[in-house]
Design an enzyme around this catalytic site. Structure first.
Site, PDB file in Angstrom:
ATOM      1  N   ASP A   1       0.785  -1.232   0.000  1.00 20.51           N
ATOM      2  CA  ASP A   1       0.000   0.000   0.000  1.00 20.51           C
ATOM      3  C   ASP A   1       0.823   1.291   0.000  1.00 20.51           C
ATOM      4  O   ASP A   1       0.276   2.351   0.235  1.00 20.51           O
ATOM      5  CB  ASP A   1      -0.946  -0.014   1.212  1.00 20.51           C
ATOM      6  CG  ASP A   1      -2.077   1.004   1.082  1.00 20.51           C
ATOM      7  OD1 ASP A   1      -2.450   1.313  -0.054  1.00 20.51           O
ATOM      8  OD2 ASP A   1      -2.562   1.484   2.114  1.00 20.51           O
TER       9      ASP A   1
ATOM     10  N   CYS B   1     -20.587 -10.977  -6.855  1.00 20.35           N
ATOM     11  CA  CYS B   1     -21.519 -10.006  -6.287  1.00 20.35           C
ATOM     12  C   CYS B   1     -22.949 -10.248  -6.773  1.00 20.35           C
ATOM     13  O   CYS B   1     -23.914  -9.922  -6.065  1.00 20.35           O
ATOM     14  CB  CYS B   1     -21.094  -8.581  -6.651  1.00 20.35           C
ATOM     15  SG  CYS B   1     -19.619  -8.015  -5.794  1.00 20.35           S
TER      16      CYS B   1
ATOM     17  N   CYS C   1     -26.587  -8.242  -6.052  1.00 19.67           N
ATOM     18  CA  CYS C   1     -26.535  -7.507  -4.786  1.00 19.67           C
ATOM     19  C   CYS C   1     -25.966  -6.108  -5.008  1.00 19.67           C
ATOM     20  O   CYS C   1     -24.963  -5.924  -5.700  1.00 19.67           O
ATOM     21  CB  CYS C   1     -25.668  -8.262  -3.776  1.00 19.67           C
ATOM     22  SG  CYS C   1     -25.464  -7.404  -2.193  1.00 19.67           S
TER      23      CYS C   1
ATOM     24  N   CYS D   1     -23.758  -2.611  -0.887  1.00 17.77           N
ATOM     25  CA  CYS D   1     -22.688  -1.645  -0.623  1.00 17.77           C
ATOM     26  C   CYS D   1     -22.993  -0.304  -1.264  1.00 17.77           C
ATOM     27  O   CYS D   1     -22.720   0.757  -0.681  1.00 17.77           O
ATOM     28  CB  CYS D   1     -21.343  -2.187  -1.100  1.00 17.77           C
ATOM     29  SG  CYS D   1     -21.245  -2.585  -2.857  1.00 17.77           S
TER      30      CYS D   1
ATOM     31  N   CYS E   1     -16.209  10.152  -1.064  1.00 12.97           N
ATOM     32  CA  CYS E   1     -16.059   9.040  -0.116  1.00 12.97           C
ATOM     33  C   CYS E   1     -15.642   9.560   1.260  1.00 12.97           C
ATOM     34  O   CYS E   1     -14.703  10.354   1.385  1.00 12.97           O
ATOM     35  CB  CYS E   1     -15.017   8.061  -0.652  1.00 12.97           C
ATOM     36  SG  CYS E   1     -14.599   6.721   0.476  1.00 12.97           S
TER      37      CYS E   1
ATOM     38  N   CYS F   1     -14.543   5.082   6.997  1.00 15.23           N
ATOM     39  CA  CYS F   1     -15.949   4.665   6.974  1.00 15.23           C
ATOM     40  C   CYS F   1     -15.991   3.196   6.591  1.00 15.23           C
ATOM     41  O   CYS F   1     -15.296   2.771   5.668  1.00 15.23           O
ATOM     42  CB  CYS F   1     -16.726   5.512   5.965  1.00 15.23           C
ATOM     43  SG  CYS F   1     -18.475   5.060   5.788  1.00 15.23           S
TER      44      CYS F   1
ATOM     45  N   CYS G   1     -19.872   0.560   3.472  1.00 15.36           N
ATOM     46  CA  CYS G   1     -19.998  -0.277   2.270  1.00 15.36           C
ATOM     47  C   CYS G   1     -19.388  -1.656   2.486  1.00 15.36           C
ATOM     48  O   CYS G   1     -19.819  -2.638   1.872  1.00 15.36           O
ATOM     49  CB  CYS G   1     -19.377   0.410   1.058  1.00 15.36           C
ATOM     50  SG  CYS G   1     -17.583   0.612   1.115  1.00 15.36           S
TER      51      CYS G   1
END
Length: 353
Positions: free
Chosen positions: A139, A193, A196, A199, A219, A246, A249
């Site tokens: 990252d 997914c 659905c 999120c 976001c 957050c 989602c």
């Protein structure tokens, strides 16, 4: 260079060693660049959806694939470490006097933990095959860990753009090792997914212009962590009491029912004082106290001023009259962004019934 039979055997032993080091997911992908992945990245950047994250744009040419960074790379080892929460991540929404900190930031800084394990695994590989070369990433380099994780079969990139695992849900920290070893790749993970859209529907700021596409500028994680100036007023109420990141989602993803805290790395057990901290106490932090409180935490990297800015927005949303005095003191802070946020919060608190 080892032959294909040797690499097959090495794969199995490598997976066992990775599990010993705390990784719960391991997969292998070819290191070749993916033109489709590169094109989607360029389109996302061209639309400005990365906001102020100039580092995404500055090295986009390298980010499009492993061999763009390192032409000698033959394989990618994609790895995941679990930080599955033991409590409902959205429970504090009903407690505005408390501050909500993203699950990933309640324990130790994942950069340190994952990188330490990656380096240990890299040393082990070199011990097995001394003439190999490799590079480790977590990252902090122009590496697209999520698409690589999908290509390596450890999960798929969900509609919220994060990796989803059938075994570990949305709660994985990702790392990657590029190597000159020609591992036989695992099959890419198929997308699961389906229809659905939980999120997408859960996002408080409508940050998803469509499935698999994120507008970072909207976001809450971006606004509370990456964004450096005043938080745009159109998003302030939606932040609620979220002061760092957050989880909404991620938290609503149905695949999380398979996530098991028993698989969570011990470094990511939440620090007690970060699970449900009082906003009133956080508003009193000066720079020294902030650094001491968040030593070893990823929160430390945003600095005291940005952190207090976030706490002031949460205070303004709280309706808690008891926060008026600590907020009032910040209205004369030397940082103009903090002072403005404090004045905004005061106006909201005084107007509260």
């Amino acid at each position: 260079m080892v032959n294909a039979v040797d690499t097959d055997d090495l794969k199995q032993r490598l997976k066992a060693r990775a599990h010993e080091l705390g990784f719960v997911a391991v997969g292998f992908a070819p290191a070749k660049d993916d033109p489709l992945r590169g094109r989607r990245l360029r389109e996302w950047l061209a639309a400005g959806l990365h906001g102020e994250m100039a580092w995404m744009e500055n090295r986009a040419d390298v980010r499009q694939g492993p061999q763009s960074m390192w032409p000698e790379a033959q394989s990618v080892i994609a790895l995941g470490m679990s930080y599955a929460p033991g409590v409902e991540p959205m429970a504090l929404a009903a407690h505005p006097e408390k501050a909500r900190i993203s699950v990933y930031a309640q324990g130790r800084d994942y950069h340190d933990t994952v990188k330490k394990a990656l380096k240990a695994l890299a040393r082990w590989i070199v011990e097995q095959v001394p003439d190999t070369s490799l590079k480790v990433f977590v990252d902090t380099a122009p590496v697209m860990e999520k698409p690589l994780g999908e290509a390596a079969g450890i999960g798929w990139q969900g509609k919220h753009t994060n990796l989803v695992s059938r075994e570990h849900g949305s709660w994985l920290f990702l790392g990657a090792i590029y190597t000159t070893l020609p591992f036989v790749p695992d099959d890419p993970h198929e997308e699961r997914c389906g229809s659905c859209n939980a999120c997408q529907a859960a996002c408080p700021t409508d940050a998803f212009p469509g499935p698999y596409r994120l507008d970072a500028r909207r976001c809450i994680s971006y606004l509370t962590i990456e964004h450096k100036g005043p938080i745009p007023e159109e998003f302030r109420e939606a932040l609620g009491n979220r002061i760092y990141g957050c989880d909404d989602c991620l938290a609503v993803c149905p695949w999380n029912k398979f996530a098991d805290t028993a698989q969570r790395h011990h470094d990511f057990v939440p620090r007690e004082e970060l699970v449900a901290p009082d906003l009133a106490q956080l508003l009193t932090l000066d720079d020294a106290a902030f650094r001491q409180k968040f030593s070893g935490s990823p929160i430390k990297r945003i600095g005291r001023n940005r952190f207090v800015r976030n706490c002031l927005i949460a205070a303004g949303n709280s309706g808690e009259g008891g926060l008026i005095e600590p907020v009032r003191r910040l209205a004369v802070d030397s940082d103009p962004v903090i002072a403005e946020a404090a004045r905004w919060a005061l106006g909201r608190l005084k107007a509260s019934p």
